[in-house]
Design a protein around this motif. Structure first.
Motif, PDB file in Angstrom:
ATOM      1  N   THR A   1       0.715  -1.082   0.020  1.00 45.76           N
ATOM      2  CA  THR A   1       0.094   0.151  -0.003  1.00 45.76           C
ATOM      3  C   THR A   1       0.825   1.150  -0.321  1.00 45.76           C
ATOM      4  OG1 THR A   1      -0.252   0.147   2.427  1.00 45.76           O
ATOM      5  CG2 THR A   1      -1.680  -1.246   1.305  1.00 45.76           C
ATOM      6  N   GLN A   2       0.208   2.277  -0.477  1.00 50.17           N
ATOM      7  CA  GLN A   2       0.878   3.574  -0.215  1.00 50.17           C
ATOM      8  C   GLN A   2       0.016   4.542   0.395  1.00 50.17           C
ATOM      9  OE1 GLN A   2      -0.751   5.702  -1.991  1.00 50.17           O
ATOM     10  NE2 GLN A   2      -1.240   4.920  -4.183  1.00 50.17           N
TER      11      GLN A   2
ATOM     12  N   SER B   1       3.759  -1.196   3.829  1.00 47.71           N
ATOM     13  CA  SER B   1       3.105  -0.083   3.998  1.00 47.71           C
ATOM     14  C   SER B   1       4.210   0.941   3.605  1.00 47.71           C
ATOM     15  CB  SER B   1       2.747   0.446   5.432  1.00 47.71           C
ATOM     16  OG  SER B   1       1.869   1.729   5.536  1.00 47.71           O
ATOM     17  N   TYR B   2       3.966   1.460   2.556  1.00 47.71           N
ATOM     18  CA  TYR B   2       4.900   2.633   1.863  1.00 47.71           C
ATOM     19  C   TYR B   2       4.289   3.888   2.072  1.00 47.71           C
ATOM     20  CZ  TYR B   2       7.356  -1.178  -0.656  1.00 47.71           C
ATOM     21  OH  TYR B   2       8.045  -2.396  -0.837  1.00 47.71           O
ATOM     22  N   VAL B   3       5.284   4.977   2.343  1.00 50.34           N
ATOM     23  CA  VAL B   3       4.860   6.480   2.404  1.00 50.34           C
ATOM     24  C   VAL B   3       5.717   6.987   1.243  1.00 50.34           C
ATOM     25  CG1 VAL B   3       4.859   8.637   3.631  1.00 50.34           C
ATOM     26  CG2 VAL B   3       4.382   6.609   4.799  1.00 50.34           C
ATOM     27  N   ASP B   4       5.104   7.311   0.080  1.00 55.85           N
ATOM     28  CA  ASP B   4       5.902   7.951  -1.046  1.00 55.85           C
ATOM     29  C   ASP B   4       5.094   8.941  -1.827  1.00 55.85           C
ATOM     30  OD1 ASP B   4       3.930   6.448  -2.179  1.00 55.85           O
ATOM     31  OD2 ASP B   4       5.185   4.882  -3.327  1.00 55.85           O
TER      32      ASP B   4
ATOM     33  N   LYS C   1       1.944  -3.123  14.860  1.00 54.24           N
ATOM     34  CA  LYS C   1       0.719  -3.526  15.507  1.00 54.24           C
ATOM     35  C   LYS C   1       0.228  -4.915  14.643  1.00 54.24           C
ATOM     36  CE  LYS C   1      -4.137  -3.102  16.667  1.00 54.24           C
ATOM     37  NZ  LYS C   1      -5.192  -2.231  16.405  1.00 54.24           N
ATOM     38  N   LEU C   2       0.051  -4.576  13.233  1.00 52.01           N
ATOM     39  CA  LEU C   2      -0.244  -5.797  12.538  1.00 52.01           C
ATOM     40  C   LEU C   2       0.851  -6.594  12.057  1.00 52.01           C
ATOM     41  CD1 LEU C   2      -3.314  -3.980  10.615  1.00 52.01           C
ATOM     42  CD2 LEU C   2      -3.404  -5.590  12.787  1.00 52.01           C
ATOM     43  N   GLY C   3       1.962  -6.115  12.069  1.00 54.79           N
ATOM     44  CA  GLY C   3       2.949  -7.332  11.525  1.00 54.79           C
ATOM     45  C   GLY C   3       3.518  -6.938  10.363  1.00 54.79           C
ATOM     46  N   ALA C   4       3.196  -5.611   9.598  1.00 55.80           N
ATOM     47  CA  ALA C   4       3.513  -5.200   8.291  1.00 55.80           C
ATOM     48  C   ALA C   4       5.085  -4.363   8.201  1.00 55.80           C
ATOM     49  CB  ALA C   4       2.492  -4.454   7.431  1.00 55.80           C
ATOM     50  N   PHE C   5       5.707  -4.588   7.242  1.00 58.20           N
ATOM     51  CA  PHE C   5       6.885  -3.605   7.134  1.00 58.20           C
ATOM     52  C   PHE C   5       6.479  -2.279   6.881  1.00 58.20           C
ATOM     53  CE2 PHE C   5       8.723  -7.459   6.062  1.00 58.20           C
ATOM     54  CZ  PHE C   5      10.053  -7.617   6.797  1.00 58.20           C
ATOM     55  N   PHE C   6       7.074  -1.115   7.384  1.00 58.18           N
ATOM     56  CA  PHE C   6       6.830   0.081   7.116  1.00 58.18           C
ATOM     57  C   PHE C   6       7.932   0.815   6.442  1.00 58.18           C
ATOM     58  CE2 PHE C   6       6.867   4.701   8.619  1.00 58.18           C
ATOM     59  CZ  PHE C   6       5.764   4.995   8.025  1.00 58.18           C
ATOM     60  N   SER C   7       7.801   1.532   5.522  1.00 55.58           N
ATOM     61  CA  SER C   7       8.674   2.316   4.654  1.00 55.58           C
ATOM     62  C   SER C   7       8.271   3.960   4.828  1.00 55.58           C
ATOM     63  CB  SER C   7       8.771   1.968   3.138  1.00 55.58           C
ATOM     64  OG  SER C   7       9.606   2.636   2.376  1.00 55.58           O
ATOM     65  N   PRO C   8       9.134   4.572   5.547  1.00 59.74           N
ATOM     66  CA  PRO C   8       9.203   5.971   5.952  1.00 59.74           C
ATOM     67  C   PRO C   8       9.213   6.866   4.427  1.00 59.74           C
ATOM     68  CG  PRO C   8      11.055   5.392   6.740  1.00 59.74           C
ATOM     69  CD  PRO C   8      10.705   3.767   6.055  1.00 59.74           C
ATOM     70  N   PRO C   9       8.807   8.170   4.678  1.00 62.18           N
ATOM     71  CA  PRO C   9       9.217   9.020   3.758  1.00 62.18           C
ATOM     72  C   PRO C   9      10.634   9.151   3.363  1.00 62.18           C
ATOM     73  CG  PRO C   9       7.862   9.948   5.375  1.00 62.18           C
ATOM     74  CD  PRO C   9       8.088   8.518   5.825  1.00 62.18           C
TER      75      PRO C   9
END
Length: 360
Positions: free
Chosen positions: A34-35, A61-64, A87-95
């Motif tokens: 997702t973005q 989860s991407y922030v782009d 919380k849900l166990g997903a990877f997070f990619s910050p801005p």
């Protein structure tokens, strides 16, 4: 009768229905992306379902998109996406990490796996032999909850690539040629499966450009075989263990076939106001321009931007032109810096934005 590559992957992941043209099926989803422009709603939907943990093999989860925090809204979104992913166990990619499609190709795409993304250019990962499909946020949320993705079995169109690219002709010209022939509606309800001897000359970043813009054809997705070229790319990324050889059977049956000789292509350009308004560059030679943007998820690989840097060495951007460069990922930006290309771009007068979707 042999099977196409797309059918092989769909059959491996088939959960519901019969794998026949036009039939409704459900397939297991291995990965999601997702973005931030779509991801917030996806995660809110997951929380509304009462899900305590994602049920895919991997979700990112991407922030782009909205990377600049010009108001509290984007900052709140970023904080929510970071904490709910944890919380849900997903990877997070910050801005600042880069564009979801470029990063996913570098870090997570695996041949033979399925990927569902809440972004239309998710098929970029097809460059590595992945069945990658863009879908609506609710579809992605359901996939993250462990539900199969529902779709009508697409028609499979083989694109046989022959020959090699001539000087100054790029992978972008391959997909522009298909858009010229087929229009933006020519791929609706179809998967474009690339094959032929010519694909051996195309690197994974070049294949990614073609697979990415299959979305402009309206295609369900585009896919390349997982061959030695895919292995080289994964080895360079330190992910050689993710590789497996995958290709269509030699006697595979296709619904449509298109033949394309790379040697016959010339530099092409899409004019306003549609991606299929394609003309040879020579027809618009000399037309005055004011702004140039090089980047986005289509043309932001190291190869793309290093080529621009080489062209601009010892040159200056014209004072009447604004040149914007958008690297696809932090990795691409770092490589440009290490090899001196970033300095060449800056010295030439280019504006270099952070790795993100930016102008797109």
């Amino acid at each position: 009768m042999g099977e196409t590559l797309a059918y092989k992957i769909m059959r491996e992941h088939l959960v519901e229905g019969r794998l026949l043209p036009g039939e409704r099926i459900g397939i297991r989803v291995d990965q999601t992306l997702t973005q931030d422009a779509t991801g917030t709603l996806v995660y809110l939907e997951l929380e509304a379902m009462g899900l305590d943990r994602i049920r895919t093999e991997l979700s990112v989860s991407y922030v782009d998109h909205n990377t600049l925090q010009t108001g509290y809204e984007s900052a709140d979104d970023h904080l929510y996406l970071m904490t709910v992913a944890r919380k849900l166990g997903a990877f997070f990619s910050p801005p600042g990490n880069g564009i979801c499609h470029q990063i996913h190709l570098e870090r997570f795409a695996i041949p033979g796996k399925t990927l569902l993304g809440s972004d239309s250019h998710t098929p970029t990962a097809g460059a590595l032999g992945m069945l990658a499909i863009g879908a609506g946020g609710m579809d992605v949320a359901l996939a993250m909850a462990g539900e199969p993705f529902q779709l009508t079995v697409p028609r499979i169109c083989q694109v046989e690539i022959k020959g090699g690219l001539s000087p100054w002709v790029s992978a972008k010209d391959v997909i522009l040629e298909l858009l010229r022939r087929l229009t933006v509606k020519g791929g609706v309800g179809k998967i474009f499966e690339y094959g032929g001897d010519g694909i051996r000359s195309l690197t994974v970043p070049q294949r990614a450009t073609i697979a990415n813009m299959g979305a402009e054809l309206g295609a369900t997705t585009s896919i390349f075989p997982s061959d030695e070229g895919a292995l080289r790319f994964l080895r360079q990324q330190g992910r050689e263990g993710d590789w497996r050889p995958l290709e269509a059977d030699s006697d595979a049956r296709y619904d449509e076939r298109i033949s394309l000789r790379l040697d016959d292509l010339e530099p092409l350009i899409a004019l306003p106001h549609s991606p299929d308004n394609v003309r040879p560059v020579r027809e618009v030679e000399g037309k005055r321009i004011h702004q140039v943007v090089i980047g986005s998820c289509t043309n932001s690989s190291y190869h793309d931007l290093a080529l621009v840097a080489e062209v601009l060495k010892k040159e200056r951007v014209h004072p009447d032109v604004s040149l914007v460069i958008v690297p696809g990922s932090r990795q691409v930006l770092g490589m440009l810096a290490q090899n001196g290309h970033l300095a060449s771009l800056i010295s030439a007068g280019a504006r270099v934005l952070e790795p993100a979707c930016g102008p797109c």
